[in-house]
Structures are given as structure tokens and as C-alpha cells.
Design a protein around this motif. Structure first.
Motif, short mmCIF file in Angstrom:
data_model
loop_
_atom_site.label_atom_id
_atom_site.label_comp_id
_atom_site.label_asym_id
_atom_site.label_seq_id
_atom_site.Cartn_x
_atom_site.Cartn_y
_atom_site.Cartn_z
N GLN A 121 0.80 -1.21 0.00
CA GLN A 121 0.00 0.00 0.00
C GLN A 121 0.84 1.27 0.00
O GLN A 121 0.34 2.34 -0.35
CB GLN A 121 -0.94 -0.01 1.21
N SER A 122 2.10 1.14 0.37
CA SER A 122 2.98 2.31 0.35
C SER A 122 3.71 2.48 -0.98
O SER A 122 4.47 3.44 -1.16
CB SER A 122 4.01 2.21 1.48
N SER A 123 3.49 1.57 -1.92
CA SER A 123 4.16 1.62 -3.22
C SER A 123 3.19 2.12 -4.30
O SER A 123 2.22 1.44 -4.64
CB SER A 123 4.68 0.22 -3.60
N ARG A 124 3.44 3.30 -4.85
CA ARG A 124 2.58 3.85 -5.89
C ARG A 124 2.65 3.00 -7.16
O ARG A 124 1.64 2.82 -7.86
CB ARG A 124 3.00 5.29 -6.20
N GLU A 125 3.83 2.45 -7.46
CA GLU A 125 3.99 1.62 -8.65
C GLU A 125 3.15 0.35 -8.55
O GLU A 125 2.47 -0.04 -9.51
CB GLU A 125 5.47 1.28 -8.85
N ALA A 126 3.19 -0.29 -7.39
CA ALA A 126 2.42 -1.52 -7.20
C ALA A 126 0.92 -1.23 -7.27
O ALA A 126 0.17 -1.99 -7.90
CB ALA A 126 2.79 -2.17 -5.87
N LYS A 127 0.49 -0.15 -6.65
CA LYS A 127 -0.94 0.18 -6.65
C LYS A 127 -1.43 0.55 -8.05
O LYS A 127 -2.55 0.21 -8.43
CB LYS A 127 -1.22 1.30 -5.66
N ARG A 128 -0.60 1.23 -8.81
CA ARG A 128 -0.98 1.59 -10.18
C ARG A 128 -1.21 0.33 -11.01
O ARG A 128 -2.20 0.22 -11.73
CB ARG A 128 0.11 2.46 -10.81
N ARG A 129 -0.31 -0.62 -10.89
CA ARG A 129 -0.46 -1.86 -11.65
C ARG A 129 -1.64 -2.70 -11.14
O ARG A 129 -2.31 -3.37 -11.92
CB ARG A 129 0.83 -2.67 -11.59
N PHE A 130 -1.88 -2.63 -9.85
CA PHE A 130 -3.00 -3.40 -9.30
C PHE A 130 -4.33 -2.88 -9.87
O PHE A 130 -5.20 -3.68 -10.26
CB PHE A 130 -3.01 -3.30 -7.77
N LEU A 131 -4.49 -1.56 -9.94
CA LEU A 131 -5.71 -1.00 -10.52
C LEU A 131 -5.81 -1.32 -12.01
O LEU A 131 -6.91 -1.54 -12.54
CB LEU A 131 -5.76 0.51 -10.30
N ALA A 132 -4.66 -1.37 -12.70
CA ALA A 132 -4.68 -1.76 -14.11
C ALA A 132 -5.12 -3.22 -14.26
O ALA A 132 -5.85 -3.56 -15.21
CB ALA A 132 -3.30 -1.54 -14.73
N ALA A 133 -4.68 -4.08 -13.34
CA ALA A 133 -5.10 -5.48 -13.37
C ALA A 133 -6.60 -5.60 -13.08
O ALA A 133 -7.30 -6.43 -13.71
CB ALA A 133 -4.30 -6.29 -12.35
N TYR A 134 -7.10 -4.79 -12.16
CA TYR A 134 -8.54 -4.79 -11.87
C TYR A 134 -9.33 -4.36 -13.10
O TYR A 134 -10.34 -5.00 -13.47
CB TYR A 134 -8.81 -3.85 -10.70
N SER A 135 -8.88 -3.30 -13.77
CA SER A 135 -9.55 -2.84 -14.98
C SER A 135 -9.50 -3.89 -16.07
O SER A 135 -10.48 -4.08 -16.83
CB SER A 135 -8.89 -1.54 -15.46
N LEU A 136 -8.38 -4.63 -16.16
CA LEU A 136 -8.24 -5.71 -17.14
C LEU A 136 -9.31 -6.77 -16.95
O LEU A 136 -9.95 -7.22 -17.90
CB LEU A 136 -6.85 -6.32 -17.02
N MET A 137 -9.51 -7.18 -15.70
CA MET A 137 -10.51 -8.22 -15.42
C MET A 137 -11.93 -7.71 -15.59
O MET A 137 -12.81 -8.44 -16.06
CB MET A 137 -10.30 -8.77 -14.01
N LEU A 138 -12.17 -6.46 -15.22
CA LEU A 138 -13.50 -5.89 -15.45
C LEU A 138 -13.84 -5.91 -16.93
O LEU A 138 -14.97 -6.25 -17.33
CB LEU A 138 -13.57 -4.47 -14.90
N ASP A 139 -12.88 -5.54 -17.78
CA ASP A 139 -13.12 -5.56 -19.22
C ASP A 139 -13.44 -6.97 -19.69
O ASP A 139 -14.31 -7.17 -20.55
CB ASP A 139 -11.88 -5.03 -19.94
N PHE A 140 -12.76 -7.96 -19.13
CA PHE A 140 -13.03 -9.36 -19.46
C PHE A 140 -14.47 -9.74 -19.12
O PHE A 140 -15.10 -10.53 -19.83
CB PHE A 140 -12.04 -10.24 -18.70
N TYR A 141 -15.01 -9.13 -18.07
CA TYR A 141 -16.39 -9.43 -17.66
C TYR A 141 -17.42 -8.51 -18.29
O TYR A 141 -18.61 -8.63 -18.00
CB TYR A 141 -16.49 -9.35 -16.13
N GLY A 142 -17.00 -7.57 -19.13
CA GLY A 142 -17.95 -6.68 -19.79
C GLY A 142 -18.28 -5.44 -18.98
O GLY A 142 -19.37 -4.87 -19.14
N ILE A 143 -17.34 -5.00 -18.15
CA ILE A 143 -17.56 -3.87 -17.24
C ILE A 143 -16.40 -2.90 -17.39
O ILE A 143 -15.27 -3.29 -17.66
CB ILE A 143 -17.65 -4.36 -15.78
N LYS A 144 -16.67 -1.61 -17.22
CA LYS A 144 -15.61 -0.61 -17.27
C LYS A 144 -15.53 0.14 -15.95
O LYS A 144 -16.54 0.41 -15.30
CB LYS A 144 -15.82 0.36 -18.43
N LEU A 145 -14.29 0.47 -15.57
CA LEU A 145 -14.03 1.25 -14.36
C LEU A 145 -14.15 2.72 -14.72
O LEU A 145 -13.45 3.21 -15.61
CB LEU A 145 -12.64 0.92 -13.82
N LEU A 146 -15.01 3.45 -14.03
CA LEU A 146 -15.33 4.82 -14.42
C LEU A 146 -14.41 5.86 -13.79
O LEU A 146 -14.07 6.86 -14.43
CB LEU A 146 -16.78 5.15 -14.05
#
Length: 397
Positions: free
Chosen positions: A170-195
Motif C-alpha cells: 500500500q505504500s508503493s505507488r507503482e504496485a498500486k498503479r499496476r493493481f488497478l490496471a489489473a482490476y480494470s483488465l478483469m472488469l473488461d473481461f467481464y464486460g464492465i468498465k471502471l469509471l
């Protein structure tokens, strides 16, 4: 090995009600701030159990009728309730510390090591796998690395999180940025977009195709549970309610994801750590659930005293607990005394007889049937010559 609970000994919950504190109170004052829970427990309270009564101020709940034929046939899953209880309490029976150079989840998200056993780095997944739905569907090793938890998944090469690693993540901006990108990746796979950065979500342009696939590919429901849990572990608790609300709306209101209905209610809602937010989601679900009387996730029935007529199913579908041995003994004594006073002789068909008596309309019949409350007690009197043993086999205490 460390233990956040100190000298307190963790006791495993044994009922669904002990696992669920959603309806313990009806105050919205426990609503957390927008950023939500960090997922790190500095102290864990063992007191969150579901011993509370019904929701007194909630008049929107469709109540079950008193007639037993309207009682729901389904039951809450104890396995699911216990699993989510442990998650919301930060896994009280599992605490393990590691050296910082062993934080494989963090090092993976810093793009320093690949996931095992595939040998793929996080940046390759984020840049090359987006939109590759076949790969995301059929590869079963990446999900434990993209969404780590403090519990073992199907990929035994993936390492469980620890509280120290969560803090470092949680103290790493780089790790958190990639984590949100991974979340957005999976949402797209399910037909959902992060707003936005608050976690609000909506249907993606290709939602019809992806929802149809998601409705049929139900192993993804386990993945979604893991994703929701991981959001809470890594500091994105506030992202859960919007996603759960969308799944409830699609499965209950629009029937685009009808097969997801049970998973959304039994699992997804209960990944949300805030009781107030869980109540809000369940109230919404209850308004749209059909048939309304079969909704199992509302407030439990009010507890009544022994002999007070308790035991009927409320809107949750959870019946009152079975009587204790002491209550059984008192019931037997009452039944014997009542039967002797009335001079009633009960045959070996006492089960059928008791139902007939309770259904008779006439003066005194209602009083009489209400007093014959211990079939076990009356059969004790009638079965003095060995019939008791047969009864025990048919109706174990």
C-alpha cells in the motif's frame, strides 16, 4: 510466527448466525469514509457475531406468512458464511510473518519476478492480455498472482499475503498503479468498465457478449470473489460496493446474469466489511428478489422466550435454534403433567393424532392442542414397554 490476538484464543463460529453481524444494528453511523478499510487489522475484535435481533426500523422487508408451506426450501451456506467471516476478521487463525525479501506478491507487482509457473511478468499481462478473452478464460494460474490474499488458492506457487507485505504494497505507488490496471483488465473481461478513482463501474460497450459468457462460465464467480477480497486487502475496500451493486442489479433486475444471483448474495455482498454497506446492498436486493418470501439474507427473526411461540422463520429463512437439553426436559415434564391431568391416552400413532387434535375447531380444542407441546413426553408415557427405543431411532433428540 506472530499472533495479532495476543492471548485471546480464536473460537471457530459454528452457525451462519454467528458468522453474520450484518443486522446486529440498524445504524448508518458505522459507514466508513470513502477510502474504506485498508485491509490491515491492528487489532481484531472477536465480538462480531450475528446474535442481534430483527431490524426494527425496516418496514420494506417482505415478511413470510405463518403458514409453513410458504417457508423457503433453501438454506444459507455455512461454508460461505464462515469463509467470509474469517476474511472480514483478517483471518484470525492465520498469522505468519516473512522477511521483506520474501514478499513475492509485491516483487511481482514491481515487475521484478514473473509469476510461477508460467514465467510471465506483470507488465506483459497488462499490455498484451487485455482483450485476449480466450487466454484470460482458460489460464488458471494468473489470478492468484494478480489478486493475492491471506489464504491459499489453487496455484500453490503463489504466496499468501501477510500484514507486513500488505503495508509495504500500500505504500508503493507503482504496485498500486499496476493493481488497478489489473482490476480494470478483469472488469473488461467481464464486460464492465471502471469509471473513476472511486471505484464506480458501468457496462462496457461489449457487455452483451461478455455477460452472456459470464452467465455461462460460472468458474469465474470464484474469481470474482477473490478479486473482491483482494480489493479489500490492498486498500480498495470502497471499490467493492459499486461492483456488487452492479452484479445485483444485472442478476435481479435485468436478468442478464441470472446464474450469478446466488453467488452475489451468498458471497459478494459478504466480502464488504462494513455492516452498514452490506445492509444497503441487501435492502436493494430484497426489493427485487423473486419470490420475495424466499429471500434468505434479511434480518433474522426476533428471539422469543421458551414457550413464547418462537421458532418460525422470518425474512431471513433462518429458524430459531433447537431447544437445549434443559428445555427438552422441561417440555417433557410439562407434557406428562398435562396429559395425566386430562386423562389422555396416546397411542403409538401419536404423531398423526397430535396433528388431528391441533386442527379440530371447537371449544377448548385450541387450548388443549397448545398444551400438548411435548410429543416426546407423551410417548414416554405410552411407550413404557419398549416403544421409546423405536421412537428414538425415528426421531433422534
Amino acid at each position: 510466527m506472530g499472533n495479532l490476538l495476543g492471548g485471546w484464543r480464536y473460537r471457530e463460529p459454528s452457525t451462519v448466525e454467528e458468522c453474520d453481524s450484518t443486522w446486529e444494528s440498524d445504524s448508518e453511523s458505522d459507514e466508513p469514509p470513502a477510502e474504506g478499510d485498508s485491509g490491515v487489522s491492528e487489532s481484531v475484535s472477536p465480538a462480531e457475531t450475528g446474535r442481534g435481533g430483527a431490524d426494527p426500523g425496516d418496514t420494506t422487508s417482505p415478511q413470510l406468512t405463518e403458514s409453513p408451506e410458504f417457508a423457503p426450501k433453501m438454506k444459507r451456506s455455512f461454508y460461505a458464511a464462515r469463509d467470509l467471516y474469517k476474511y472480514r476478521h483478517s483471518y484470525p487463525n492465520y498469522k505468519q510473518s516473512r522477511q521483506s525479501n520474501e514478499y513475492r506478491n509485491l516483487r511481482f507487482y514491481l515487475n521484478k519476478i514473473p509469476l510461477v509457473p508460467d514465467g510471465i511478468f506483470i507488465e506483459e499481462i497488462l499490455t498484451k492480455w487485455r482483450g485476449d478473452y480466450d487466454k484470460l478464460e482458460h489460464n488458471h494460474t494468473y489470478i492468484q498472482w494478480l489478486f493475492p490474499l491471506r489464504e491459499q488458492g489453487l496455484n500453490f506457487y503463489a504466496q499468501e499475503l501477510t500484514q507486513d507485505e500488505i503495508k509495504e504494497f500500500q505504500s508503493s505507488r507503482e504496485a498500486k498503479r499496476r493493481f488497478l490496471a489489473a482490476y480494470s483488465l478483469m472488469l473488461d473481461f467481464y464486460g464492465i468498465k471502471l469509471l473513476d478513482k472511486n471505484g464506480n463501474v458501468a457496462r462496457a460497450p461489449n457487455w452483451q457478449e461478455r455477460f452472456q459468457h459470464l452467465n455461462e462460465s460460472q468458474h469465474n464467480y470464484l474469481r470474482i470473489t477473490r478479486i473482491l477480497k483482494s480489493l479489500g486487502e490492498l486498500g480498495y475496500e470502497a471499490f467493492k460496493p459499486p461492483l456488487v451493486r452492479l452484479f445485483l442489479e444485472e442478476s435481479l433486475c435485468h436478468a442478464t446474469l441470472p446464474n450469478m444471483q446466488h453467488s452475489a448474495l451468498e458471497y459478494y455482498v459478504y466480502t464488504v466489511r462494513s455492516p452498514a454497506r452490506r445492509r444497503r446492498l441487501l435492502r436493494y436486493a430484497r426489493q427485487h428478489y423473486r419470490p420475495a418470501h424466499a429471500f434468505l439474507w434479511g434480518p433474522p427473526p426476533k428471539r422469543r422466550g421458551v414457550g413464547g411461540g418462537g421458532g418460525g422463520a422470518g425474512s431471513s429463512g433462518i429458524r430459531a435454534p433447537a431447544p437445549t437439553p434443559e428445555q427438552h426436559r422441561k417440555g417433557e415434564e410439562t407434557a406428562i403433567a398435562t396429559t395425566m391431568a386430562a386423562g389422555i391416552i396416546v397411542s403409538s400413532h401419536g404423531t398423526a393424532a397430535s396433528h388431528d387434535v391441533s386442527s379440530v375447531e371447537g371449544k377448548g380444542c385450541a387450548v388443549l392442542s397448545s398444551k400438548i407441546v411435548g410429543l416426546e413426553g407423551t410417548l414416554m408415557m405410552a411407550g413404557a414397554r419398549g416403544e421409546r427405543n423405536n421412537y428414538d431411532k425415528m426421531y433422534p433428540l
